[in-house]
Design a protein around this motif. Structure first.
Motif, PDB file in Angstrom:
ATOM      1  N   THR A 181      51.331  34.983  12.127  1.00 10.53           N
ATOM      2  CA  THR A 181      51.875  33.875  12.210  1.00 10.53           C
ATOM      3  C   THR A 181      50.181  32.868  10.978  1.00 10.53           C
TER       4      THR A 181
ATOM      5  N   GLU B  72      50.188  34.549  16.862  1.00 12.14           N
ATOM      6  CA  GLU B  72      49.038  33.618  16.331  1.00 12.14           C
ATOM      7  C   GLU B  72      48.971  34.627  15.313  1.00 12.14           C
ATOM      8  N   ASP B  73      47.958  35.447  14.891  1.00 13.53           N
ATOM      9  CA  ASP B  73      47.362  35.991  14.270  1.00 13.53           C
ATOM     10  C   ASP B  73      48.390  36.430  13.309  1.00 13.53           C
TER      11      ASP B  73
ATOM     12  N   ARG C 172      51.831  35.914  22.206  1.00 15.18           N
ATOM     13  CA  ARG C 172      51.925  35.424  21.460  1.00 15.18           C
ATOM     14  C   ARG C 172      50.649  35.255  20.756  1.00 15.18           C
TER      15      ARG C 172
ATOM     16  N   THR D  16      55.477  26.811  10.266  1.00 16.87           N
ATOM     17  CA  THR D  16      55.059  27.231  11.911  1.00 16.87           C
ATOM     18  C   THR D  16      55.533  27.073  12.590  1.00 16.87           C
ATOM     19  N   PRO D  17      56.947  26.461  13.323  1.00 18.82           N
ATOM     20  CA  PRO D  17      57.107  27.002  14.209  1.00 18.82           C
ATOM     21  C   PRO D  17      58.255  28.287  13.892  1.00 18.82           C
TER      22      PRO D  17
ATOM     23  N   PHE E 284      56.196  31.641  13.781  1.00 21.88           N
ATOM     24  CA  PHE E 284      55.778  32.111  15.270  1.00 21.88           C
ATOM     25  C   PHE E 284      56.465  32.425  15.958  1.00 21.88           C
ATOM     26  N   SER E 285      57.693  31.577  15.562  1.00 19.71           N
ATOM     27  CA  SER E 285      58.886  32.547  16.620  1.00 19.71           C
ATOM     28  C   SER E 285      59.240  33.789  16.047  1.00 19.71           C
TER      29      SER E 285
ATOM     30  N   PHE F  29      56.610  35.946  17.147  1.00 24.61           N
ATOM     31  CA  PHE F  29      56.749  36.306  18.690  1.00 24.61           C
ATOM     32  C   PHE F  29      58.075  36.939  19.442  1.00 24.61           C
ATOM     33  N   ARG F  30      59.011  37.209  18.903  1.00 30.68           N
ATOM     34  CA  ARG F  30      60.499  37.714  18.929  1.00 30.68           C
ATOM     35  C   ARG F  30      60.091  39.404  18.234  1.00 30.68           C
TER      36      ARG F  30
ATOM     37  N   ILE G 179      68.683  35.014  16.480  1.00 31.80           N
ATOM     38  CA  ILE G 179      67.938  34.616  16.987  1.00 31.80           C
ATOM     39  C   ILE G 179      67.470  33.235  16.157  1.00 31.80           C
TER      40      ILE G 179
END
Lengths: 124, 192
Positions: free
Chosen positions: B55, B52-53, B48, B34-35, B38-39, B42-43, B146
């Motif tokens: 992810t 989230e959706d 957010r 998940t991290p 999500f990362s 988000f980038r 990143i």
């Protein structure tokens, strides 16, 4: 230091700041949602015995099974009554007083005394 | 299988365990993947809620394919990054522009307030600059600089050659420098 070097340093610093930015970390709420999805969508192995429990039994089979259990119950009842009957008749406390003495010879007294100690006096 | 025993197991093996009904495997995969997902989202999106959706959707797709996953054939993270890249591309078509003003997460408390502000300003500036890049360039730069992936893996994710990835990241970086040129001083990069 050239302009290109300075630009490269700037970009690296910006990328570094972006990596440290905690806004790019998932919330606990999102983790919970993802985990809930995983639970819902996880394949479940079939449990042993489920098929047997939902198996349908036919009309005649059901009746035959219930009759067979009825026979078992009748047999058990007869055996129980028989056991009680033997117990009552076999009890020495219900024997007529002196019947053994009148019926048996002296040689058999020892045998009776083993059944009932009340005949032990005959051994003397 | 206990949680600590599974923390060293490869993603594809965990996915197989998950498909076989192992509940702990689901927990480990959730916390591990998940991290990362999500990362990246988000980038790419800078928002957010949208990240989230994306992810959640990407991981739902992973849970769906788990029973058919062929262990050892594909890397789970590469597959996921590809799904996220496509979902983000779709999302970017729908929504244009960044909404950094709606983000009000607490800053990292281990840094001093001035450093915190500068780091946040730099991150925001980069995020805004990334939003000006074409989707392919943005994805390549995010994954390379990143997320720290290698060019061959990025090539696999974006379904292009390694040379194309090098070209995308180089052009992306040149564009970022151009966009950020007038903000150097504000972000603490003086020419002195």
């Amino acid at each position: 230091m050239t302009e290109t070097d300075r630009d490269e340093i700037m970009l690296n610093a910006l990328f570094d700041a972006a990596r440290k930015d905690n806004r790019a970390e998932p919330s606990s709420n999102l983790l919970a949602r993802v985990y809930a999805d995983s639970e819902i969508m996880q394949p479940v192995e079939p449990k042993v015995g489920i098929e047997r429990s939902v198996q349908r039994i036919g009309f005649w089979t059901a009746h035959r099974k219930s009759f067979m259990s009825l026979y078992s119950a009748i047999g058990l009842s007869i055996a129980a009554v028989g056991g009680i009957w033997i117990g009552i008749l076999g009890s020495t406390s219900l024997m007529q007083d002196g019947i053994a003495v009148s019926l048996l010879s002296a040689g058999q007294a020892g045998y009776l005394s083993e059944i009932d100690t009340s005949y032990a006096f005959l051994l003397e | 299988m206990p949680y600590d025993k599974q923390s060293d197991i490869a993603d594809d093996a965990l996915l197989k365990l998950y498909a076989n009904g192992d509940e702990v495997a689901a927990q480990v995969l959730t916390l591990r993947l998940t991290p990362r997902v999500f990362s990246q989202a988000f980038r790419m999106l800078g928002d957010r809620d949208e990240a989230e959706d994306v992810t959640q959707e990407a991981l739902i797709r992973l849970w769906k394919v788990a029973p058919d996953w062929r262990q050892g054939e594909a890397k789970v993270t590469t597959w996921l990054y590809r799904v996220v890249a496509n979902l983000c591309k779709d999302q970017m078509r729908k929504v244009r522009g960044l909404r950094l003003d709606v983000i009000s997460e607490p800053a990292d408390s281990t840094l001093g307030p001035v450093v915190q502000m500068q780091e946040r300003a730099r991150s925001n500036a980069l995020q805004a600059a990334l939003a000006t890049l074409p989707a392919r360039q943005r994805q390549a730069v995010v994954l390379r600089h990143i997320e720290g992936l290698g060019n061959p893996e990025i090539a696999d994710i974006l379904n292009v050659s390694v040379e194309a990835v090098e070209s995308l990241t180089a052009r992306g970086k040149r564009m970022l420098i151009k966009v950020l040129a007038d903000q150097k001083e504000v972000l603490g990069f003086s020419d002195d």
